[in-house]
Design an enzyme around this catalytic site. Structure first.
Site, mmCIF file in Angstrom:
data_model
loop_
_atom_site.group_PDB
_atom_site.id
_atom_site.type_symbol
_atom_site.label_atom_id
_atom_site.label_comp_id
_atom_site.label_asym_id
_atom_site.label_seq_id
_atom_site.Cartn_x
_atom_site.Cartn_y
_atom_site.Cartn_z
ATOM 1 N N ASN A 9 -7.411 5.113 -15.949
ATOM 2 C CA ASN A 9 -6.544 4.518 -14.926
ATOM 3 C C ASN A 9 -6.931 3.046 -14.820
ATOM 4 O OD1 ASN A 9 -5.246 3.694 -12.614
ATOM 5 N ND2 ASN A 9 -6.420 5.009 -11.221
ATOM 6 N N GLU A 96 -5.800 5.598 -3.594
ATOM 7 C CA GLU A 96 -5.485 4.210 -3.217
ATOM 8 C C GLU A 96 -4.028 4.106 -2.764
ATOM 9 O OE1 GLU A 96 -6.984 2.449 -6.819
ATOM 10 O OE2 GLU A 96 -9.016 2.924 -6.171
ATOM 11 N N GLU A 172 -10.738 13.860 -6.965
ATOM 12 C CA GLU A 172 -11.403 12.573 -6.797
ATOM 13 C C GLU A 172 -11.884 12.425 -5.356
ATOM 14 O OE1 GLU A 172 -9.887 9.778 -10.125
ATOM 15 O OE2 GLU A 172 -8.644 9.484 -8.369
ATOM 16 N N GLY A 178 -14.876 3.987 -7.348
ATOM 17 C CA GLY A 178 -15.144 2.558 -7.402
ATOM 18 C C GLY A 178 -16.395 2.153 -6.642
HETATM 19 P P1 PGA Z 1 -13.495 4.720 -10.734
HETATM 20 O O1 PGA Z 1 -11.984 5.131 -10.331
HETATM 21 O O2 PGA Z 1 -13.791 5.426 -12.037
HETATM 22 O O3 PGA Z 1 -13.472 3.224 -10.872
HETATM 23 O O4 PGA Z 1 -14.374 5.204 -9.641
HETATM 24 C C1 PGA Z 1 -11.486 6.402 -10.536
HETATM 25 C C2 PGA Z 1 -10.054 6.484 -10.071
HETATM 26 O O5 PGA Z 1 -9.702 5.823 -9.082
HETATM 27 O O6 PGA Z 1 -9.210 7.188 -10.674
#
Ligand code: PGA
Length: 258
Positions: A9, A96, A172, A178
């Site tokens: 992603n 998000e 998730e 993040g």
């Molecule tokens: P990340 O994001 O690997 O940067 O933690 C994962 C995601 O939002 O799908």
């Protein structure tokens, strides 16, 4: 046997020129890893250029969101049919989008129906916040997201050929995205095994629940990916930050090979 699946992603990163560069770095490394299904989900503006570069490879292409209507006066939105010309996948209900853009279980559900009607495989994201996790509400939140997000599919024709590969679920935990703070490996597997698969079994069937692929997402890196993939109920990853680096993402895909 569920084929491992790793999707990148890219979020709101990469211009067309930068996307072309990253894809040209990714293709030679990813192509030989036949045991793993792979996809990248770059921004809308790069899809056409990336689709051209992926032609003839077995690397899938996905979008990060879409609207559910076929067409119309919806300024700024992208219709399922527009994506279906270019993509095989679409990420829906990413945290998000839920947090910053008003995505709800109901809008996720409309989008899931629209994606399936256009032969796009939805990657449906679910996951709890840190506060929900700490107050013991993970099961309640994830179950609700699944039941409402997948509502109306069980007896509908949209669930293509009743095939479990027609949709992918990504667990998730929001506090792990993040942040560099991945969920505990066993904890993530337990959510998939004890909450996600049982809810899917209840909605569809036990065999569908055992066949559908469930990814983990949230701070997956080359140095922790294998530990997640070794868990019996985790079938791959939805990778954010680490998917923007060709070497790192290729190592994550390699780690998913059985
Ligand atoms: P990340 O994001 O690997 O940067 O933690 C994962 C995601 O939002 O799908």
């Amino acid at each position: 046997m569920r084929k491992p699946f790793v999707a990148g992603n890219w979020k709101m990163f990469k211009t067309v020129a930068e996307a072309r560069h990253l894809v040209s770095e990714l293709v030679p490394g990813l192509q030989p890893i036949l045991e793993v299904e792979k996809a990248i989900c770059p921004p809308y503006t790069t899809l056409l250029a990336v689709a051209a570069l992926l032609e003839g490879t077995d690397i899938g292409l996905g979008a990060q969101n879409m609207y559910w209507k076929e067409s119309g006066a919806y300024t700024g939105e992208i219709a399922p049919g527009m994506l279906a010309e270019l993509c095989n996948f679409v990420i829906l209900g990413h945290s998000e989008r839920r947090a910053y853009f008003g995505e709800s279980d109901e809008t996720v559900n409309r989008k899931v129906h629209a994606a399936l009607a256009h032969d796009l495989t939805p990657i449906i994201c679910v996951g709890e916040t840190l506060a929900e996790n700490e107050t013991g509400r993970t099961a309640e939140v994830v179950s609700r997201q699944l039941r409402e997000g997948l509502a109306g599919l069980s007896d509908g024709e949209e669930l293509l050929e009743e095939s479990a590969s027609s949709l992918v679920i990504a667990y998730e935990p929001i506090w792990a995205i993040g942040t560099g703070k991945a969920a505990t490996i066993e904890g993530a597997n337990a959510v998939v095994a004890d909450i996600i698969r049982p809810v899917v079994a209840d909605l569809f069937s036990e065999s569908f629940a055992q066949a559908v692929r469930v990814l983990y997402g949230g701070s997956v890196k080359a140095n922790n990916a294998a530990e997640f993939f070794n868990q019996p109920d985790i079938d791959g990853a939805l990778v954010g930050g680490a998917s923007l680096n060709a070497t790192e993402f290729t190592r994550i895909v390699q780690a998913a090979a059985p």
